[in-house]
Design a protein around this motif. Structure first.
Motif, PDB file in Angstrom:
ATOM      1  N   ARG A  49       0.782  -1.113   0.170  1.00  0.00           N
ATOM      2  CA  ARG A  49      -0.051   0.012  -0.049  1.00  0.00           C
ATOM      3  C   ARG A  49       0.940   1.250   0.158  1.00  0.00           C
ATOM      4  O   ARG A  49       0.271   2.209   0.373  1.00  0.00           O
ATOM      5  CB  ARG A  49      -0.980   0.019   1.164  1.00  0.00           C
ATOM      6  N   HIS A 261      -5.983   6.826   4.713  1.00  0.00           N
ATOM      7  CA  HIS A 261      -4.631   6.618   4.745  1.00  0.00           C
ATOM      8  C   HIS A 261      -4.165   7.896   5.456  1.00  0.00           C
ATOM      9  O   HIS A 261      -4.906   8.798   5.515  1.00  0.00           O
ATOM     10  CB  HIS A 261      -3.910   6.498   3.411  1.00  0.00           C
ATOM     11  N   ARG A 265      -6.385   7.386   8.648  1.00  0.00           N
ATOM     12  CA  ARG A 265      -6.366   5.980   8.991  1.00  0.00           C
ATOM     13  C   ARG A 265      -6.111   6.090  10.572  1.00  0.00           C
ATOM     14  O   ARG A 265      -6.477   5.224  11.213  1.00  0.00           O
ATOM     15  CB  ARG A 265      -5.203   5.397   8.312  1.00  0.00           C
ATOM     16  N   GLU A 500      -6.759  -8.342   8.870  1.00  0.00           N
ATOM     17  CA  GLU A 500      -7.375  -7.530   9.492  1.00  0.00           C
ATOM     18  C   GLU A 500      -6.575  -6.449  10.483  1.00  0.00           C
ATOM     19  O   GLU A 500      -6.671  -5.090  10.572  1.00  0.00           O
ATOM     20  CB  GLU A 500      -8.765  -7.832  10.476  1.00  0.00           C
ATOM     21  N   GLY A 503      -5.501  -3.165   9.112  1.00  0.00           N
ATOM     22  CA  GLY A 503      -6.353  -2.121   8.979  1.00  0.00           C
ATOM     23  C   GLY A 503      -6.114  -0.866   9.883  1.00  0.00           C
ATOM     24  O   GLY A 503      -5.131  -0.847  10.519  1.00  0.00           O
ATOM     25  N   TYR A 505      -9.171  -0.299   7.054  1.00  0.00           N
ATOM     26  CA  TYR A 505      -9.200  -0.400   5.567  1.00  0.00           C
ATOM     27  C   TYR A 505     -10.354   0.467   4.941  1.00  0.00           C
ATOM     28  O   TYR A 505     -11.257   0.664   5.663  1.00  0.00           O
ATOM     29  CB  TYR A 505      -9.368  -1.789   5.075  1.00  0.00           C
ATOM     30  N   TRP A 509      -6.832   2.911   1.115  1.00  0.00           N
ATOM     31  CA  TRP A 509      -6.177   1.838   2.012  1.00  0.00           C
ATOM     32  C   TRP A 509      -7.010   0.291   1.841  1.00  0.00           C
ATOM     33  O   TRP A 509      -7.503  -0.032   2.744  1.00  0.00           O
ATOM     34  CB  TRP A 509      -5.982   2.225   3.204  1.00  0.00           C
ATOM     35  N   SER A 511      -8.885  -3.039   1.633  1.00  0.00           N
ATOM     36  CA  SER A 511      -8.849  -4.463   2.468  1.00  0.00           C
ATOM     37  C   SER A 511      -8.337  -5.465   1.405  1.00  0.00           C
ATOM     38  O   SER A 511      -8.413  -5.268   0.430  1.00  0.00           O
ATOM     39  CB  SER A 511     -10.283  -4.511   2.947  1.00  0.00           C
ATOM     40  N   ARG A 574     -12.899 -10.665  -0.793  1.00  0.00           N
ATOM     41  CA  ARG A 574     -12.367 -10.434   0.567  1.00  0.00           C
ATOM     42  C   ARG A 574     -12.806 -11.437   1.489  1.00  0.00           C
ATOM     43  O   ARG A 574     -13.708 -11.969   1.640  1.00  0.00           O
ATOM     44  CB  ARG A 574     -13.158  -9.101   0.736  1.00  0.00           C
TER      45      ARG A 574
END
Length: 597
Positions: A49, A261, A265, A500, A503, A505, A509, A511, A574
């Motif tokens: 990422r 992000h 985030r 997870e 995250g 997410y 960003w 998932s 996912r």
């Protein structure tokens, strides 16, 4: 025969949805070999990422201490904070003027709760979506001033409200604008306009243009407390705990589909922790009404909590969200949450009808770069959601317009949603500047407008010409990005929990998306209206449940339902924990599939 892209995962250059599969980062085909690798998965997710290797520690556990900028970096922030601090000290009558969506409701609630913690009462005003429309009106601002409010703070609106703010200024009402929507070169008249998307912002502030309005409001809260501290306001009283407001920031940020992000985030990560403590009476009632039997995770904010707050502004009473998020009365909180849940059910029914009508018009677009769909009788409260559905269906930006009853002289209220790489908000502002719109604005991924019925075709032509190249470029780059691949036996709760931990997410960003296979489908049927439910089994003897939401009528869904004929597949999507199982099990929310042989 055309050669396959060298970096196509498993050689898949055209999946059931027509996409090439590529690795988001490096090759992470784990197969059966997942034991002992879980700790390293987070590192791989962060690197994929875009996190530099020497900055991994800061992003592994994002905190405000590491990401919060000095609020004074933003234009007009200190002016806004000083003016708000003065209102607190002098006990000045103050009104928070919010928008009717989740970002507006949480922004308004944040400032109201902040001022309450500072010993100052603030009223609020939320316009009615149908009667008043988006943004502050001069009439409302002047009326609030006449009722005694000498300071009004607009949140999630006001960046383009030239006439309204001029009327307020003429009436002697001070207005602070706290917004995040696109700005023009000329700014409206206000005491202060705090918005990271001002065109005259410095590079540091402009780098925070992904903030939702509630994030900007939180920065104003930090600056206001600092101003009061410098004035000695806390010599005889306790400073407020601003971290306690981060549950509101998390909800507004995620529900407004802001990029998760950097600072966002960090605020969402910490806000989820605050939310789990159930300190906000209204938020706690909202969680209960959403039937969550655990602490909320990031996706719950966008799919369970947010839609209920939005339902008040879309099809009910616009003030319900702010009332819920600011009440200290548990009984009132439960009553409002129940009302919002009922309104959300009504919203779903209205949305389904408008979506069906809008989808019927897609063939009339003749391959335009932007789908511009208009209809009479469409509820303005759901057109944004429908625009998002049309965007998903067509892979292009979509604009859905609810027309007035008078077809010749009426206006239409429109809402648009875009795809990554196409700045719809800037195009809508340009259309307004070209005289095609009565009003309009937004940001890269979403926009709103008011248009005369007779100018809709001209608007569609303008958007087609302006955005065709960007849409073509964005579509040409559409690939399905995978983080890792595992054998069916590797799809376990422990793997989901490890993923997870990278995250929270969201947009910006994403998932983790995994490929699972090869598998054969044991069962495929339709559940609900158009969801495809699957049971898949692998060569390793392991089986798992999967579901492809809203896919029954798509090429992907039809192939899964009728066209596999026992062939081996790769499923991509996912990984999630099945909350309804008697014991925790992992399942896959399918987004794509491809042949494995």
């Amino acid at each position: 025969m055309a050669s396959r892209p060298a970096n196509a995962v498993f050689g898949i250059d055209r999946s059931f949805s027509g996409r090439t599969w590529r690795w988001r980062g490096g090759n992470m085909d784990l197969g059966d070999n997942i034991a002992g690798l879980e700790d390293d998965l987070v590192t791989q997710l962060l690197l994929a990422r875009g996190v530099p290797r020497d900055d991994l520690a800061r992003h592994r556990n994002p905190t405000l201490r590491d990401f919060l900028p000095d609020p004074s970096t933003f234009n007009d922030m200190d002016v806004a904070a000083e003016r708000l601090a003065q209102a607190v000290i002098s006990g000045e009558s103050t009104t928070i003027y919010g928008d009717y969506d989740v970002d507006g409701a949480t922004s308004a609630a944040l400032l109201i709760r902040l001022l309450r913690m500072l010993g100052h009462h603030a009223d609020y005003y939320i316009p009615d979506r149908l009667l008043e429309g988006y943004g502050p009106s001069g009439e409302a601002l002047v009326r609030l001033g006449q009722k005694g409010s000498s300071l009004i703070v607009t949140v999630d609106c006001g960046a383009m409200a030239y006439q309204a703010l001029e009327e307020a200024h003429t009436a002697g009402v001070d207005v602070i604008v706290v917004d995040h929507h696109k700005c023009a070169v000329e700014l409206p008249q206000a005491v202060a306009l705090v918005n990271p998307n001002r065109l005259d912002e410095n590079d540091i502030a402009a780098a925070h243009g992904h903030l939702a309005a509630v994030g900007v409001a939180f920065l104003l809260a930090v600056a206001t407390v600092r101003s009061l501290r410098q004035r000695g306001y806390f010599e005889t009283r306790r400073e407020p705990n601003l971290l306690s407001l981060l549950d509101l920031v998390a909800l507004g940020t995620v529900a407004d589909v802001a990029a998760i992000h950097g600072l966002n985030r960090a605020m969402v990560a910490q806000g989820l922790k605050i939310m789990a403590r159930r300190e906000n009476v209204g938020m706690s009632a909202l969680i209960d009404a959403s039937r969550l039997n655990r602490a909320p995770i990031c996706s719950d904010l966008g799919f369970a909590l947010g839609p209920r707050i939005n339902a008040g502004g879309r099809v009910g009473e616009s003030t319900l969200g702010v009332r819920l998020l600011t009440t200290e009365d548990p009984d009132e909180a439960r009553a409002i949450s129940a009302q919002l849940s009922q309104l959300n059910e009504e919203r779903r029914a209205i949305e389904a009808a408008v979506q069906e009508a809008a989808e019927a018009l897609i063939p009339t677009q003749h391959n335009r770069a932007v789908a511009v769909l208009a209809g009479h009788g469409w509820h303005p409260g759901v057109i944004g959601i429908v625009a998002g559905r049309i965007k998903e269906k067509t892979g292009k930006p979509a604009l859905v317009i609810a027309l007035d009853a008078d077809e010749e002289t009426g206006h239409g209220k429109g809402s648009g949603r875009s795809i990554s790489g196409v700045d719809l908000g800037a195009a809508i502002i340009a259309a307004r500047e070209h005289g095609l719109l009565v009003a309009g604005g937004g940001h890269a991924m979403a926009a709103g407008l008011t248009v005369e019925s007779g100018k809709i075709d001209a608007l569609a032509d303008f958007l087609d010409e302006r955005l065709a190249r960007a849409v073509t470029a964005a579509q040409s780059q559409q690939s399905l990005l995978l983080d890792l691949a595992v054998a069916p036996g590797g799809l376990k709760p422990g793997l989901v929990e490890s993923l997870e931990s990278g995250g929270p997410y969201g947009v910006g960003w994403p998932s983790p998306r995994i490929a699972v296979g090869p598998v054969r489908l044991i069962k495929a049927d339709v559940v609900g209206k158009d969801h495809v439910r699957l049971i898949a089994a692998g060569r390793d003897g392991a089986s798992f449940k999967a579901i492809a939401f809203r896919a029954a009528e798509s090429e992907l869904g039809q192939t899964l339902l009728h066209g596999t004929q026992g062939r081996n597949l790769w499923l991509a999507g996912r990984p999630k924990i099945d909350d309804w199982a008697s014991s925790p099990k992992a399942e896959l929310h399918v987004e794509d599939a491809a042949w494995a042989d």
